[in-house]
Scaffold this motif. Structure first.
Motif, PDB file in Angstrom:
ATOM      1  N   HIS A 128       0.829  -1.194   0.000  1.00 12.74           N
ATOM      2  CA  HIS A 128       0.000   0.000   0.000  1.00 12.74           C
ATOM      3  C   HIS A 128       0.867   1.250   0.000  1.00 12.74           C
ATOM      4  CE1 HIS A 128      -0.173  -0.003   4.677  1.00 12.74           C
ATOM      5  NE2 HIS A 128       0.718   0.871   4.288  1.00 12.74           N
ATOM      6  N   PHE A 182      -2.231   1.105  -8.726  1.00 15.14           N
ATOM      7  CA  PHE A 182      -2.963  -0.139  -8.909  1.00 15.14           C
ATOM      8  C   PHE A 182      -2.553  -0.905 -10.156  1.00 15.14           C
ATOM      9  CE2 PHE A 182      -6.702   1.676  -6.276  1.00 15.14           C
ATOM     10  CZ  PHE A 182      -6.084   1.254  -5.109  1.00 15.14           C
ATOM     11  N   HIS A 213      -2.300  -3.048  -3.141  1.00 15.83           N
ATOM     12  CA  HIS A 213      -3.601  -3.530  -2.683  1.00 15.83           C
ATOM     13  C   HIS A 213      -4.475  -2.350  -2.252  1.00 15.83           C
ATOM     14  CE1 HIS A 213      -6.682  -5.897  -0.757  1.00 15.83           C
ATOM     15  NE2 HIS A 213      -6.482  -5.235   0.368  1.00 15.83           N
ATOM     16  N   LYS A 214      -3.830  -1.320  -1.668  1.00 13.37           N
ATOM     17  CA  LYS A 214      -4.589  -0.190  -1.117  1.00 13.37           C
ATOM     18  C   LYS A 214      -3.801   1.104  -1.267  1.00 13.37           C
ATOM     19  CE  LYS A 214      -6.808   1.465   3.086  1.00 13.37           C
ATOM     20  NZ  LYS A 214      -7.184   1.160   4.456  1.00 13.37           N
ATOM     21  N   GLU A 218     -12.890   6.288   0.163  1.00 15.49           N
ATOM     22  CA  GLU A 218     -13.937   6.343   1.178  1.00 15.49           C
ATOM     23  C   GLU A 218     -13.338   6.777   2.501  1.00 15.49           C
ATOM     24  OE1 GLU A 218     -15.995   2.617   1.494  1.00 15.49           O
ATOM     25  OE2 GLU A 218     -16.392   2.543  -0.658  1.00 15.49           O
ATOM     26  N   VAL A 256      -8.799   3.520  -0.510  1.00 16.59           N
ATOM     27  CA  VAL A 256      -9.462   2.761  -1.573  1.00 16.59           C
ATOM     28  C   VAL A 256      -8.677   1.487  -1.794  1.00 16.59           C
ATOM     29  CG1 VAL A 256      -8.276   3.999  -3.450  1.00 16.59           C
ATOM     30  CG2 VAL A 256     -10.439   2.840  -3.905  1.00 16.59           C
ATOM     31  N   ILE A 257      -9.386   0.406  -1.962  1.00 20.43           N
ATOM     32  CA  ILE A 257      -8.764  -0.899  -2.177  1.00 20.43           C
ATOM     33  C   ILE A 257      -8.841  -1.267  -3.655  1.00 20.43           C
ATOM     34  CG2 ILE A 257      -8.979  -3.369  -1.653  1.00 20.43           C
ATOM     35  CD1 ILE A 257      -9.913  -2.489   1.159  1.00 20.43           C
ATOM     36  N   ASN A 258      -7.807  -1.863  -4.153  1.00 17.52           N
ATOM     37  CA  ASN A 258      -7.748  -2.308  -5.541  1.00 17.52           C
ATOM     38  C   ASN A 258      -8.558  -3.590  -5.672  1.00 17.52           C
ATOM     39  OD1 ASN A 258      -7.122  -3.011  -8.147  1.00 17.52           O
ATOM     40  ND2 ASN A 258      -4.916  -3.224  -7.809  1.00 17.52           N
ATOM     41  N   ARG A 259      -9.744  -3.477  -6.212  1.00 22.86           N
ATOM     42  CA  ARG A 259     -10.630  -4.643  -6.350  1.00 22.86           C
ATOM     43  C   ARG A 259     -10.348  -5.414  -7.640  1.00 22.86           C
ATOM     44  NH1 ARG A 259     -11.950  -5.588  -1.358  1.00 22.86           N
ATOM     45  NH2 ARG A 259     -13.047  -3.876  -0.386  1.00 22.86           N
ATOM     46  N   ASN A 260      -9.469  -4.875  -8.495  1.00 21.60           N
ATOM     47  CA  ASN A 260      -9.141  -5.536  -9.763  1.00 21.60           C
ATOM     48  C   ASN A 260      -7.841  -6.319  -9.681  1.00 21.60           C
ATOM     49  OD1 ASN A 260     -11.410  -4.409 -11.000  1.00 21.60           O
ATOM     50  ND2 ASN A 260     -10.307  -2.510 -11.359  1.00 21.60           N
TER      51      ASN A 260
END
Length: 159
Positions: free
Chosen positions: A73, A102, A108-109, A131, A154-158
């Motif tokens: 991160h 990302f 990851h974050k 957020e 924010v988290i990397n959801r991809n």
């Protein structure tokens, strides 16, 4: 006619909204900062970028992304010259740095923090999809008063 100060001058309003910039900002401060950037970049510790006009190269501010390799991160931090506030430069730069984090660096974050007294920064962080994660009450001392720090992430959801 009032002269406009160059965008690289750290004004009291910029200082008031930043955690680590010295004030007054001397030439020595700038030289010391510049001397450390290459080493930090080479060691994948910190990526610092100028925020400039795409055509003229005029300096609007600066944005940085730290790199905590252990936890995958990093933190985004930025400042914009006061005469350029409200033009979307911080949001555009922050989006680009988030993409770097990302896509290329595989974080990851990404997180950021700002003073609770700086709603413009909170708006930038919200615009780029971060957020609000919480508020640390009277967490840092700025001059003669304690300030609340608002944390966004924010988290990397991809990835």
């Amino acid at each position: 006619m009032r002269q406009r100060s160059p965008s690289f001058v750290i004004t009291t309003n910029i200082y008031k909204h930043t955690l680590n910039l010295p004030y007054p900002y001397s030439t020595e401060d700038a030289v010391t900062w510049i001397e450390h950037q290459y080493e930090r970049f080479q060691n994948n510790k910190l990526y610092e970028f100028a925020i400039t006009d795409k055509t003229t190269g005029r300096l609007y501010g600066s944005i940085a992304l730290s790199n905590n390799q252990r936890f995958l991160h990093g933190e985004v931090a930025y400042w914009i010259g006061e005469e350029y506030w409200g033009n979307g430069f911080a949001s555009e730069a922050a989006k680009a740095v988030l993409k770097l984090a990302f896509t290329e660096k595989q974080y990851h974050k990404v997180f950021a923090r700002c003073f609770q007294t700086n709603p413009a920064s909170e708006k930038v962080l919200q615009k780029i999809g971060m957020e609000k994660e919480g508020v640390l009450k009277e967490h840092v001392k700025k001059e003669d008063r304690f300030e609340d720090l608002v944390y966004y992430g924010v988290i990397n959801r991809n990835g």
